[in-house]
Design an enzyme around this catalytic site. Structure first.
Site, PDB file in Angstrom:
ATOM      1  N   PRO A  87     100.406  86.406  72.270  1.00  0.00           N
ATOM      2  CG  PRO A  87      98.814  86.334  73.967  1.00  0.00           C
ATOM      3  CD  PRO A  87      99.613  87.290  73.127  1.00  0.00           C
ATOM      4  CB  CYS A  88     101.478  82.599  68.941  1.00  0.00           C
ATOM      5  SG  CYS A  88     102.417  81.747  70.253  1.00  0.00           S
ATOM      6  CD  GLN A  89      96.553  81.321  72.654  1.00  0.00           C
ATOM      7  OE1 GLN A  89      96.775  82.301  71.958  1.00  0.00           O
ATOM      8  NE2 GLN A  89      96.286  81.406  73.944  1.00  0.00           N
ATOM      9  CG  ASN A 127     103.795  84.837  67.118  1.00  0.00           C
ATOM     10  OD1 ASN A 127     103.226  83.755  67.109  1.00  0.00           O
ATOM     11  ND2 ASN A 127     103.169  85.982  67.388  1.00  0.00           N
TER      12      ASN A 127
END
Length: 353
Positions: A87-89, A127
């Site tokens: 996950p790349c928030q 990503n």
């Protein structure tokens, strides 16, 4: 020397609903397990990817020897692939929950622990582009870690997935690394033209016309979110094939106060897609016209769950085992597009000395 695709096994970290796993399996790679913290992804992942076991776990707490003990995975296996699409928030340009964002920052460091323990032949990472540009990015640490572990063969770039068989303008960071120095590894080749919506959606591609709020109880899940009366008026006044909220900006009944005098902000909100262009990036909110250019090119509604999945190149028989529109859209929007994953798998299989 061409390696047999039957030799390759993979573990898919941060697997979600299984987009990467599905694509690698399509390429002929045996994905033995997927790891994700999200319990809502388990049923969808395992139903569609038989023989790939879903491990519900926090990677930060998962013991390094877990796969050695439970799947007989050995270290220094040249035909093992570890995949880390975390996950790349933190690195995303999209506004997200700050606490979740910070927690996502160093997930690649946790993934690197498994690379160090198993030293697989190959490492795959996907990503957001921000991981290359953010001044606080974990990427420099991760690249140095790979080199220290003997991965001299590393290639990475920002790719636009519309050039790789995925009908959306989805720019992503993509990395392939190999510990086997004598191998020639390459990124998938770009197509000669971009993929467009017309070749994937519409009645000619198996999507009958439906209204907003349509509920499809079959596994096909051609389900759409409902619209309020005023939003139905807005979408009906939005020109077909690429119209925008500017089509009703002078209608005081329809114009939103937050947009008055802000024509340069959120231009895609309430917009329609174009038939002959890629879709915008499919996010977890693609079922809502107020969250981006997610209006159907012609019909007065947002795209359906199945249409969103198709734009993410999930097979049409991929079944989403969830209990709400939002939960399904989350699995779809967070996924690595299957077709791009398939091409990454083919690139590894095609590696040669």
């Amino acid at each position: 020397m061409m390696m047999s695709k039957k030799q390759f096994r993979a573990i898919d970290f941060f697997c979600g609903g299984g987009g990467m796993t599905c694509g690698l399996r399509q390429a002929g790679i045996d994905v033995i397990a997927g790891v994700d913290f999200d319990a809502d992804a388990k049923e969808t992942y395992e139903y569609n990817n038989p023989k790939s076991t879903f491990i519900q776990a926090d990677v930060k707490r998962l013991r390094s020897n877990f796969f050695e003990k439970n799947f007989s995975v050995k270290s220094n296996d040249d035909n093992l692939i570890l995949v880390g699409c975390s996950p790349c928030q933190y690195y995303s340009i999209i506004n997200t929950d700050k606490e979740k964002s910070v927690k996502s920052k160093d997930l690649l460091k946790n993934f690197a622990r498994f690379i160090e323990y198993y030293r697989p032949g190959f490492v795959l990472v996907e990503n957001v582009p921000g991981i290359m540009t953010n001044k606080n990015s974990i990427l420099p640490y991760f690249l140095k870690k790979l080199e220290k572990l003997g991965y001299e063969n590393i290639i990475y770039k920002i790719v636009d997935m519309s050039k790789y068989g995925v009908p959306q303008s989805r720019k992503r960071f993509s990395l392939i690394a190999s510990r086997i120095s004598e191998l020639s590894i390459t990124m998938p080749c770009e197509d000669s033209k971009v993929s467009i919506i017309r070749d994937f959606l519409g009645s000619a591609n198996g999507f009958p016309k439906i209204p907003a709020g349509h509920k499809d109880l079959s596994d096909f899940n051609h389900t759409t979110a409902g619209l309020s009366d005023v939003n139905l008026k807005r979408i009906s006044k939005t020109k077909h094939n690429g119209g925008s909220r500017f089509d009703w900006a002078n209608d005081m009944e329809l114009q939103l106060p937050c947009f008055i005098g802000k024509d340069d902000s959120f231009k895609d909100t309430f917009g329609r897609m174009w038939w002959d262009k890629p879709a915008p990036t499919i996010t977890t909110k693609f079922f809502s016209i107020s969250n981006g250019r997610f209006g159907h090119p012609d019909e007065d509604r947002a795209i359906s769950l199945r249409e969103g999945a198709t734009l993410q190149t999930f097979p049409k028989d991929y079944v989403f085992k969830t209990n709400s529109i939002a939960a399904t859209a989350k699995l779809i929007g967070n996924a690595v597009p299957c077709e791009y994953a398939r091409r990454l798998g083919i690139s590894i299989i095609s590696s040669n000395i």
